[in-house]
Design an enzyme around this catalytic site. Structure first.
Site, PDB file in Angstrom:
ATOM      1  N   GLU A 156      -6.120 -10.721  -1.928  1.00 38.56           N
ATOM      2  CA  GLU A 156      -6.992 -10.632  -0.741  1.00 38.56           C
ATOM      3  C   GLU A 156      -8.461 -10.548  -1.158  1.00 38.56           C
ATOM      4  O   GLU A 156      -9.208  -9.681  -0.707  1.00 38.56           O
ATOM      5  CB  GLU A 156      -6.613  -9.390   0.084  1.00 38.56           C
ATOM      6  CG  GLU A 156      -5.140  -9.329   0.465  1.00 38.56           C
ATOM      7  CD  GLU A 156      -4.769  -8.086   1.276  1.00 38.56           C
ATOM      8  OE1 GLU A 156      -5.663  -7.372   1.752  1.00 38.56           O
ATOM      9  OE2 GLU A 156      -3.557  -7.831   1.419  1.00 38.56           O
TER      10      GLU A 156
ATOM     11  N   GLU B   7       0.795  -1.242   0.000  1.00 41.52           N
ATOM     12  CA  GLU B   7       0.000   0.000   0.000  1.00 41.52           C
ATOM     13  C   GLU B   7       0.824   1.287   0.000  1.00 41.52           C
ATOM     14  O   GLU B   7       0.534   2.219   0.749  1.00 41.52           O
ATOM     15  CB  GLU B   7      -0.983  -0.030   1.175  1.00 41.52           C
ATOM     16  CG  GLU B   7      -1.912  -1.238   1.110  1.00 41.52           C
ATOM     17  CD  GLU B   7      -2.894  -1.361   2.271  1.00 41.52           C
ATOM     18  OE1 GLU B   7      -2.902  -0.491   3.142  1.00 41.52           O
ATOM     19  OE2 GLU B   7      -3.641  -2.348   2.291  1.00 41.52           O
TER      20      GLU B   7
HETATM   21  O1  G3I Z   1      -5.747  -8.742  18.724  1.00 36.81           O
HETATM   22  C1  G3I Z   1      -6.354  -7.532  19.184  1.00 36.81           C
HETATM   23  C2  G3I Z   1      -7.193  -7.801  20.399  1.00 36.81           C
HETATM   24  O2  G3I Z   1      -6.372  -8.233  21.446  1.00 36.81           O
HETATM   25  C3  G3I Z   1      -7.944  -6.513  20.779  1.00 36.81           C
HETATM   26  O3  G3I Z   1      -8.813  -6.775  21.831  1.00 36.81           O
HETATM   27  C4  G3I Z   1      -8.748  -5.996  19.593  1.00 36.81           C
HETATM   28  C5  G3I Z   1      -9.437  -4.667  19.899  1.00 36.81           C
HETATM   29  O4  G3I Z   1      -9.578  -3.883  18.733  1.00 36.81           O
HETATM   30  O5  G3I Z   1      -7.873  -5.782  18.523  1.00 36.81           O
HETATM   31  C6  G3I Z   1      -7.220  -6.971  18.090  1.00 36.81           C
HETATM   32  O6  G3I Z   1      -6.395  -6.657  17.035  1.00 36.81           O
HETATM   33  C7  G3I Z   1      -7.025  -6.393  15.797  1.00 36.81           C
HETATM   34  C8  G3I Z   1      -6.496  -7.386  14.793  1.00 36.81           C
HETATM   35  O7  G3I Z   1      -7.010  -7.076  13.528  1.00 36.81           O
HETATM   36  C9  G3I Z   1      -6.851  -8.835  15.130  1.00 36.81           C
HETATM   37  O8  G3I Z   1      -8.238  -9.000  15.078  1.00 36.81           O
HETATM   38  C10 G3I Z   1      -6.673  -4.978  15.375  1.00 36.81           C
HETATM   39  O9  G3I Z   1      -7.301  -4.052  16.258  1.00 36.81           O
HETATM   40  C11 G3I Z   1      -7.148  -4.740  13.970  1.00 36.81           C
HETATM   41  O10 G3I Z   1      -6.653  -3.477  13.520  1.00 36.81           O
HETATM   42  C12 G3I Z   1      -6.598  -5.819  13.054  1.00 36.81           C
HETATM   43  O11 G3I Z   1      -7.149  -5.597  11.785  1.00 36.81           O
HETATM   44  C13 G3I Z   1      -6.459  -6.195  10.702  1.00 36.81           C
HETATM   45  C14 G3I Z   1      -6.084  -5.093   9.711  1.00 36.81           C
HETATM   46  O12 G3I Z   1      -5.522  -5.656   8.534  1.00 36.81           O
HETATM   47  C15 G3I Z   1      -5.030  -4.157  10.304  1.00 36.81           C
HETATM   48  O13 G3I Z   1      -3.824  -4.815  10.547  1.00 36.81           O
HETATM   49  C16 G3I Z   1      -7.398  -7.200  10.055  1.00 36.81           C
HETATM   50  O14 G3I Z   1      -7.576  -8.310  10.939  1.00 36.81           O
HETATM   51  C17 G3I Z   1      -6.794  -7.704   8.730  1.00 36.81           C
HETATM   52  O15 G3I Z   1      -7.744  -8.482   8.057  1.00 36.81           O
HETATM   53  C18 G3I Z   1      -6.440  -6.510   7.856  1.00 36.81           C
HETATM   54  O16 G3I Z   1      -5.809  -7.005   6.700  1.00 36.81           O
HETATM   55  C19 G3I Z   1      -5.464  -6.029   5.699  1.00 36.81           C
HETATM   56  C20 G3I Z   1      -4.191  -6.481   5.043  1.00 36.81           C
HETATM   57  O17 G3I Z   1      -3.199  -6.666   6.024  1.00 36.81           O
HETATM   58  C21 G3I Z   1      -3.740  -5.482   3.980  1.00 36.81           C
HETATM   59  N1  G3I Z   1      -4.781  -5.234   3.032  1.00 36.81           N
HETATM   60  C22 G3I Z   1      -6.065  -4.828   3.591  1.00 36.81           C
HETATM   61  C23 G3I Z   1      -6.539  -5.887   4.602  1.00 36.81           C
HETATM   62  C24 G3I Z   1      -7.901  -5.539   5.151  1.00 36.81           C
HETATM   63  O18 G3I Z   1      -7.837  -4.336   5.878  1.00 36.81           O
END
Ligand code: G3I
Length: 371
Positions: free
Chosen positions: A255, A149
């Protein structure tokens, strides 16, 4: 009781879908992004191994997970993920070495005490990060999303971030060089969203062209493919795949999903529709058959297009295993979503049947595929 209900259909599905697996009929590698805790979820394993050959860890290899502070390495989950994949004969797609956004980069990368880091310091840190992570899994990770990105959605070429402010485009070039040096056998991908759309496509082609001209080992372009129902950009995708073919570049659809509750307006007009949109949750009790049918048709058209470019496409990965695990249930607001090929019980949806049909169809005589 609920747990029993969730477990039984998985077994039934895998038996009933025998001989009709995505990986069995795909002309490219078939992948899926899965939750980091997959090793603790045996109920997911049959669906995963039946249909997919490649797995991407959803979060545990990101810079913020692996090195939240300088020198504090956190490989526990990533190690378990790779070991799990190997135990199931699945190939791993590492994701990602640099996520070129400020909110996805641990802030220490950009800092030097109380001032901003120099270009040299930022690049030295990136080199250490990439060398350590890629080196740790050398020979065990088939593909890496090296830079994620980096392209701008607006007028600039590159997204504004500490990366571009401190190191211009050079960080991308170096990231590919250093990933390649750490594991020369890994396939290296530049990954982005909307990079098939008019405007961003030209930036992506320009960037990859410049990188290749400077000798960077960029092996494929990742088209994330986070689409919305009724808005799948077929024409733009076709133009992009044709352009990549012309340049002799490979694509991975990295994705893929089709959101059934369109979200585009969330970002429109300075975000002023968000309060209203956050109440939208139309399919909490299930997705109506006509919506599932429309989604299936749109997946079918998409895979028909992919088949015409099967010489270009090296892999198609979905983002998450089934509807219950999709990131689109919570982003950008909480709702019950249905974007994938399998429902919350792991049962195949009409979209699954439609995709299988397209994948299994003989290639049309007019197809442009040349090998
Ligand atoms: O693990 C913590 C948990 O302990 C906490 O209680 C909770 C509260 O918000 O957050 C949890 O972490 C989250 C994590 O996902 C696991 O569920 C993060 O907040 C959240 O930001 C994170 O989101 C991920 C996101 O990328 C940001 O990293 C999504 O799962 C994931 O599907 C998404 O993937 C991205 C790709 O990497 C890049 N392309 C876009 C795609 C979709 O956004």
């Amino acid at each position: 009781m609920l747990r029993a209900l969730m477990l039984v259909p998985l077994a039934v599905v895998c038996a009933s879908a025998a001989g009709q697996s995505i990986r069995g009929v795909s002309p490219w590698a078939s992948g899926v992004g899965v939750a980091d805790r997959i090793a603790d979820r045996p109920e997911d394993w049959p669906l995963l191994t039946e249909h997919f050959s490649h797995v991407t860890p959803e979060n545990c290899m990101k810079p913020v997970a692996v090195q939240p502070e300088e020198g504090r390495w956190n490989f526990g989950q990533a190690d378990r993920f790779v070991a799990f994949a190997e135990s199931k004969g699945l190939k791993v797609v590492g994701h990602c070495l640099v996520w070129a956004k400020d909110d996805r980069t641990p802030p220490w990368f950009y800092r030097d005490g109380d001032k901003e880091a120099s270009k040299e310091l930022l690049l030295a840190r990136m080199k250490t990060h990439i060398g350590t992570v890629v080196g740790r899994y050398k020979g065990r990770i088939a593909e890496w999303d090296v830079v994620n990105e980096a392209l701008d959605d607006g007028k600039s070429e590159l997204r504004e971030s500490g990366w571009t402010r401190l190191a211009g485009e050079e960080f991308i070039l170096r990231a590919f060089e250093w990933a390649h040096a750490a594991d020369p056998a890994a396939m290296l991908v530049y990954n982005d969203y909307n990079d098939e759309l008019d405007g961003k496509r030209e930036k992506m082609l320009g960037l990859v062209g410049r990188l290749k001209a400077r000798g960077a080992p960029v092996h494929a372009v990742g088209l994330q493919g986070h689409y919305e129902i009724d808005r799948v950009p077929y024409e733009a995708l076709e133009k992009t795949l044709a352009a990549l073919r012309k340049l002799g570049l490979k694509a991975v659809v990295s994705e893929l999903d089709i959101d059934v509750i369109p979200r585009g307006r969330w970002w429109a007009d300075g975000g002023r529709h968000r309060a209203e949109m956050a109440r939208i949750n139309p399919y909490a009790d299930g997705c109506p058959p006509e919506v599932l049918a429309r989604q299936a048709e749109q997946y079918a058209r998409l895979f028909r297009l992919f088949r015409q470019y099967e010489d270009v496409i090296a892999r198609v990965s979905f983002w998450n295993l089934h509807d219950g695990q999709s990131w689109l249930n919570s982003f950008p607001w909480k709702r019950v979503n249905h974007p994938l090929l399998f429902d919350r019980q792991g049962s195949p949806k009409p979209a699954f049947t439609a995709v299988i049909k397209e994948l299994a169809a003989p290639r049309s005589p007019g197809s442009q595929v040349t090998r």
